[in-house]
Design a protein around this motif. Structure first.
Motif, PDB file in Angstrom:
ATOM      1  N   SER A 181     -29.092  -0.014   1.736  1.00  0.00           N
ATOM      2  CA  SER A 181     -30.091  -0.057   2.991  1.00  0.00           C
ATOM      3  C   SER A 181     -29.663  -1.339   3.710  1.00  0.00           C
ATOM      4  N   GLN A 182     -29.007  -2.288   3.302  1.00  0.00           N
ATOM      5  CA  GLN A 182     -28.776  -3.595   3.541  1.00  0.00           C
ATOM      6  C   GLN A 182     -30.141  -3.892   4.270  1.00  0.00           C
ATOM      7  N   THR A 183     -31.210  -3.938   3.311  1.00  0.00           N
ATOM      8  CA  THR A 183     -32.433  -4.706   3.502  1.00  0.00           C
ATOM      9  C   THR A 183     -32.724  -5.651   2.332  1.00  0.00           C
TER      10      THR A 183
ATOM     11  N   ASP B 135     -36.177  -7.644   0.632  1.00  0.00           N
ATOM     12  CA  ASP B 135     -37.665  -7.758   0.825  1.00  0.00           C
ATOM     13  C   ASP B 135     -38.127  -9.029  -0.236  1.00  0.00           C
TER      14      ASP B 135
ATOM     15  N   GLU C  23     -40.186  -7.867   4.975  1.00  0.00           N
ATOM     16  CA  GLU C  23     -38.966  -7.074   4.888  1.00  0.00           C
ATOM     17  C   GLU C  23     -37.931  -7.267   6.117  1.00  0.00           C
TER      18      GLU C  23
ATOM     19  N   SER D 265     -33.927  -7.276   7.305  1.00  0.00           N
ATOM     20  CA  SER D 265     -32.426  -6.578   7.402  1.00  0.00           C
ATOM     21  C   SER D 265     -31.422  -7.447   7.609  1.00  0.00           C
TER      22      SER D 265
ATOM     23  N   ASN E 251     -29.895  -9.181  11.333  1.00  0.00           N
ATOM     24  CA  ASN E 251     -30.839  -8.654  12.160  1.00  0.00           C
ATOM     25  C   ASN E 251     -31.869  -9.678  12.349  1.00  0.00           C
TER      26      ASN E 251
END
Length: 373
Positions: free
Chosen positions: A67-69, A71, A80, A82, A85
């Motif tokens: 998901s290219q995230t 946390d 959270e 990204s 981003n």
């Protein structure tokens, strides 16, 4: 002079876009603990390594490549991000960081503005920015004492480890005995929870060992082994912490201990080379200073207690240490390949003294770091 000038130009090209801009001093209320937070300049803007933030806030990080995230959990609350981003999601709201998250050599960098959000919006009661310094107020410093210790008896089951050349002693049996004795010493004399990665003669993969330590939120990880070498005269004690092997001897021990992956399935073997595990490796570097210090304490106790040759503290890239997100060391008590030390390792008295040496070093380490908190 020309060579020197060219070298300077090359260095500027390599590092000119990534420079250390400044550094925050970090202090903690009701504690003598101190830390620092470096700020990196990337293309004229200031960024902070997310793993450094994880360290100073005693948080935790979970990255998801699909998901290219990523946390960041601080004070039990999730921030959270990204990849590439410029937003951070906190609670039910999203906040503009004004610059994109950067991913450089496997590390994540967030804009320095995130610190302002922490102090003003997210954690105003716990974080204070004060003229180049950060003051952190944890609700209770008790949770940062050393309370859980994982002992890892090396090898086991279908993996015998080193085997003595004269008496045929198996490393897996000796280190399990020593680990159980260390556990008994710790539980009797310190207010700690002690867990073993195995209690009997069973095979446990390298990844499962450190997963066990991480899942139980261990504060210290100690992997116990007996050494071996082609040179039957090799002898003595040595303690390792995670880093690139610096000597031929260290590389030989690294290769021997890592060879255990031949007993694992293909999925487990792939883990030691994929991106997630490389990121784990980078996260473990946060604890290198503490691991080095614990190694020194343990090496000194082993040599003084066992009267073995002092082979010193060494560095190697052991798979079993790479995934441990806490101070982690690997102890080589003595050489099973040496007929004199194999005989000693058979002795219950020698095993008892080895266990006491390891216990004493853990006690020293705990006493020092508990006082800091």
């Amino acid at each position: 002079m020309k060579i020197k000038r060219y070298l300077i130009i090359v260095l500027l090209l390599l590092f000119g876009s990534q420079l250390w801009a400044k550094e925050y001093a970090v202090s903690y209320l009701n504690s003598t603990r101190k830390d620092h937070l470096p700020v990196m300049e990337i293309e004229g803007r200031n960024f902070i390594n997310l793993y450094d933030l994880e360290r100073i806030f005693d948080g935790s990080i979970k990255a998801d490549q699909k998901s290219q995230t990523i946390d960041l959990l601080i004070f039990e609350k999730k921030c959270e991000f990204s990849f590439f981003n410029n937003w951070v999601h906190f609670g039910k709201h999203s906040y503009n960081l004004h610059n994109d998250i950067q991913v450089i050599n496997g590390s994540f960098y967030v804009p320095e503005y995130f610190l302002n959000l922490c102090a003003v919006k997210f954690f105003p009661e716990e974080v204070v920015l004060d003229d180049g310094s950060i003051i952190i107020n944890f609700p209770s410093m008790q949770q940062y004492l050393i309370k859980t210790i994982v002992l890892d008896p090396g090898h086991g089951g279908k993996d015998p480890g080193a085997v003595g050349r004269i008496l045929g002693l198996k490393e897996k049996d000796i280190v399990l005995n020593i680990a159980k004795k260390v556990k008994a010493y710790l539980e009797k004399n310190l207010d700690v929870k002690v867990l073993l990665t195995r209690h009997d003669d069973r095979f446990v993969s390298l990844g499962e060992r450190t997963d066990f330590a991480n899942e139980n939120k261990a504060d210290i990880f100690v992997s116990i082994h007996c050494n071996a070498a082609y040179n039957t005269k090799a002898n003595g004690s040595e303690v390792y912490f995670l880093s690139t092997a610096q000597t031929h001897e260290a590389r030989a021990v690294e290769a021997m201990e890592n060879e255990v992956i031949k007993f694992e399935d293909q999925e487990s073997i792939a883990r030691y080379t994929d991106l997630d595990f490389i990121l784990y490796d980078m996260r473990q570097t946060e604890y290198l200073n503490e691991s080095s210090e614990l190694s020194e304490m343990c090496q000194k106790q082993l040599v003084n207690t066992l009267s073995t040759k002092n082979n010193g503290v060494r560095q190697a890239n052991f798979y079993v240490l790479r995934g441990a997100f806490m101070p982690a060391i690997l102890v080589e008590v003595a050489y099973l390949s040496n007929k004199y030390e194999e005989k000693k390792l058979l002795s219950k008295n020698f095993q008892e003294r080895a266990a006491k040496a390891i216990y004493t070093s853990i006690k020293q380490f705990k006493n020092k770091y508990d006082k800091m908190n």
